[in-house]
Design a protein around this motif. Structure first.
Motif, PDB file in Angstrom:
ATOM      1  N   VAL A 316      54.200  46.728  60.049  1.00  0.00           N
ATOM      2  CA  VAL A 316      55.164  47.744  60.471  1.00  0.00           C
ATOM      3  C   VAL A 316      55.160  48.924  59.508  1.00  0.00           C
ATOM      4  O   VAL A 316      55.071  50.090  59.918  1.00  0.00           O
ATOM      5  CB  VAL A 316      56.578  47.125  60.574  1.00  0.00           C
ATOM      6  N   GLN A 317      55.248  48.633  58.220  1.00  0.00           N
ATOM      7  CA  GLN A 317      55.467  49.683  57.229  1.00  0.00           C
ATOM      8  C   GLN A 317      54.195  50.407  56.802  1.00  0.00           C
ATOM      9  O   GLN A 317      54.242  51.597  56.472  1.00  0.00           O
ATOM     10  CB  GLN A 317      56.168  49.079  56.007  1.00  0.00           C
ATOM     11  N   GLU A 318      53.054  49.713  56.810  1.00  0.00           N
ATOM     12  CA  GLU A 318      51.801  50.328  56.355  1.00  0.00           C
ATOM     13  C   GLU A 318      50.888  50.721  57.518  1.00  0.00           C
ATOM     14  O   GLU A 318      50.222  51.755  57.464  1.00  0.00           O
ATOM     15  CB  GLU A 318      51.047  49.366  55.429  1.00  0.00           C
ATOM     16  N   VAL A 319      50.847  49.900  58.544  1.00  0.00           N
ATOM     17  CA  VAL A 319      49.935  50.156  59.663  1.00  0.00           C
ATOM     18  C   VAL A 319      50.606  50.998  60.742  1.00  0.00           C
ATOM     19  O   VAL A 319      49.937  51.734  61.464  1.00  0.00           O
ATOM     20  CB  VAL A 319      49.410  48.820  60.242  1.00  0.00           C
ATOM     21  N   GLY A 320      51.932  50.886  60.853  1.00  0.00           N
ATOM     22  CA  GLY A 320      52.649  51.689  61.824  1.00  0.00           C
ATOM     23  C   GLY A 320      52.903  51.003  63.154  1.00  0.00           C
ATOM     24  O   GLY A 320      53.203  51.659  64.147  1.00  0.00           O
ATOM     25  N   MET A 321      52.799  49.659  63.190  1.00  0.00           N
ATOM     26  CA  MET A 321      53.100  48.949  64.427  1.00  0.00           C
ATOM     27  C   MET A 321      54.603  49.021  64.717  1.00  0.00           C
ATOM     28  O   MET A 321      55.429  49.025  63.803  1.00  0.00           O
ATOM     29  CB  MET A 321      52.702  47.481  64.316  1.00  0.00           C
ATOM     30  N   SER A 322      54.952  49.032  65.992  1.00  0.00           N
ATOM     31  CA  SER A 322      56.344  48.866  66.384  1.00  0.00           C
ATOM     32  C   SER A 322      56.743  47.411  66.134  1.00  0.00           C
ATOM     33  O   SER A 322      55.881  46.525  66.030  1.00  0.00           O
ATOM     34  CB  SER A 322      56.529  49.202  67.855  1.00  0.00           C
ATOM     35  N   LEU A 323      58.039  47.143  66.043  1.00  0.00           N
ATOM     36  CA  LEU A 323      58.481  45.756  65.874  1.00  0.00           C
ATOM     37  C   LEU A 323      58.013  44.855  67.012  1.00  0.00           C
ATOM     38  O   LEU A 323      57.526  43.747  66.761  1.00  0.00           O
ATOM     39  CB  LEU A 323      60.005  45.712  65.736  1.00  0.00           C
ATOM     40  N   PRO A 324      58.118  45.297  68.292  1.00  0.00           N
ATOM     41  CA  PRO A 324      57.614  44.420  69.359  1.00  0.00           C
ATOM     42  C   PRO A 324      56.125  44.121  69.244  1.00  0.00           C
ATOM     43  O   PRO A 324      55.699  42.986  69.492  1.00  0.00           O
ATOM     44  CB  PRO A 324      57.934  45.218  70.636  1.00  0.00           C
ATOM     45  N   ASP A 325      55.319  45.111  68.837  1.00  0.00           N
ATOM     46  CA  ASP A 325      53.883  44.856  68.675  1.00  0.00           C
ATOM     47  C   ASP A 325      53.619  43.938  67.490  1.00  0.00           C
ATOM     48  O   ASP A 325      52.740  43.061  67.551  1.00  0.00           O
ATOM     49  CB  ASP A 325      53.120  46.166  68.497  1.00  0.00           C
ATOM     50  N   ALA A 326      54.370  44.124  66.409  1.00  0.00           N
ATOM     51  CA  ALA A 326      54.194  43.255  65.246  1.00  0.00           C
ATOM     52  C   ALA A 326      54.546  41.814  65.596  1.00  0.00           C
ATOM     53  O   ALA A 326      53.885  40.869  65.154  1.00  0.00           O
ATOM     54  CB  ALA A 326      55.048  43.752  64.078  1.00  0.00           C
ATOM     55  N   VAL A 327      55.590  41.631  66.415  1.00  0.00           N
ATOM     56  CA  VAL A 327      55.942  40.291  66.889  1.00  0.00           C
ATOM     57  C   VAL A 327      54.803  39.702  67.711  1.00  0.00           C
ATOM     58  O   VAL A 327      54.464  38.522  67.578  1.00  0.00           O
ATOM     59  CB  VAL A 327      57.247  40.342  67.714  1.00  0.00           C
TER      60      VAL A 327
END
Length: 377
Positions: A316-327
């Motif tokens: 989330v913080q380094e790559v820029g994924m949204s929370l739903p995508d990170a999940v």
């Protein structure tokens, strides 16, 4: 027994909503929006995500899955559970056939107890030129007959095998693995683009830690990276620890493959959760300095000291994924690869109550496995 978690920010692959959920007998029975209809345990507006699923993990807390020591394996699983990984596949490393057979038989018992979700043979059917932290003297050419014995040793719990597709016997072994219900993963390979495509055509469907232990992406010689990213049949593993893969290359893989074909792994080894020092990974001596594990001889990266909560947070913080995508990349996609998406991997009615409570800074505040708190928020 029923428990309602209230005042939660519930994260699903579809989005994030303020709401609540109810758990009965270890399963999610209701997921609602807004205020809970009755009394419940408030999580204080923190995020609730599904438990993380790690399909490639060698150990932690001083325990190493390749040794087959059950008490140490339990300690490793306990460490990773505290960091949000509620489903773990135990990865072995290259060893003698006898050593692999012993370790698999011991770990199969832990699979039968529900502690582990399966066994992954990372070796011995890999390329010497790209063997990394595997003992090159123990590498073998793939053999369907030999691998059948390794599958038998796991008593139905072998979930994945990593194979270099360019080796003699590799394609037949891939076909045999898939026929036995074992995921064939391509990795630790010196294959070119065409050889990689041939491996995929034979049935391989996972890329073992994409970018690592394989030829790099090239504009005239695209190599395995392009083949694995481009093919819709392949899900790619990524080690997001800031050491294995530069965030820009991780972002590239995620943007090409999308959250449905990208999954985070730790590739964790026994030093995870401990300090710097000397450790072992299978038969290999490893030194950890500054949290980075490398072979004492040669200096190759030797797994990681990563936990899935850190990989999730970095995504989330380094790559820029949204929370739903990170999940999705930390939970649902690996659950789907394992054939377990009907039971775990997302917050939905009927699924196991494997949950992680995260603070606004995405630090773990609580972990639940099958409706029982491992760490209570």
């Amino acid at each position: 027994m029923s428990l309602t978690l209230a005042d939660a920010r519930i994260v699903t692959p579809e989005g994030v909503h303020d709401g609540w959920l109810t758990i009965e007998d270890g399963r999610i029975t209701h997921v609602g929006h807004g205020s809970a209809p009755g009394p419940g345990l408030s999580v204080g507006g923190r995020h609730v995500v599904p438990g993380f699923v790690d399909v490639h993990n060698h150990g932690g807390a001083g325990g190493s899955f390749p040794t087959g020591e059950q008490d140490k394996a339990c300690e490793a699983v306990a460490l990773h559970r505290r960091h949000g990984t509620t489903t773990t596949v135990a990865s072995l490393v290259t060893d003698s056939v006898e050593g692999l057979t012993r370790a698999a038989a011991a770990l199969a018992e832990l699979c039968e107890e529900g502690l582990l979700a399966g066994i992954h043979y990372e070796g011995p059917y890999i390329a010497k030129a790209r063997c990394g932290a595997h003992d090159p003297t123990l590498l073998r050419e793939p053999s369907p007959q030999e691998f059948a014995g390794l599958v038998k040793a796991g008593r139905g719990h072998v979930r994945m095998v990593t194979i270099a597709p360019e080796l003699p016997g590799a394609l037949d072994t891939i076909r045999m693995a898939v026929a036995e219900g074992v995921i064939a993963a391509l990795g630790h390979s010196d294959a070119d683009y065409d050889q990689t495509i041939t491996g995929i055509e034979a049935g391989a469907s996972v890329a073992t830690h994409l970018y690592n232990a394989m030829p790099p992406l090239g504009h005239r010689a695209p190599g395995p990276v392009a083949a694995l990213l481009d093919d819709e049949r392949v899900t790619v593993e990524l080690v997001n620890d800031g050491v294995h893969v530069h965030p820009a290359m991780l972002r590239l893989a995620y943007e090409v493959a999308g959250p449905g074909r990208t999954m985070l792994i730790t590739d964790a080894m026994s030093a995870t959760g401990l300090g710097d020092g000397d450790y072992v990974l299978g038969p290999m001596q490893v030194r950890v300095e500054g949290g980075v594990a490398r072979l004492v001889e040669g200096g190759s990266i030797a797994g990681s000291t990563l936990t899935m909560d850190v990989a999730f947070r970095r995504s989330v913080q380094e790559v820029g994924m949204s929370l739903p995508d990170a999940v999705q990349v930390a939970s649902l996609t690996p659950a789907r690869v394992l054939g377990l998406a009907g039971r775990i991997g997302s917050i939905a009615v009927g699924k196991a109550a494997d949950l992680v409570v995260l603070s606004d800074s995405l630090e773990v505040a609580g972990v639940m496995k099958d409706g029982v708190w491992i760490t209570e928020p």
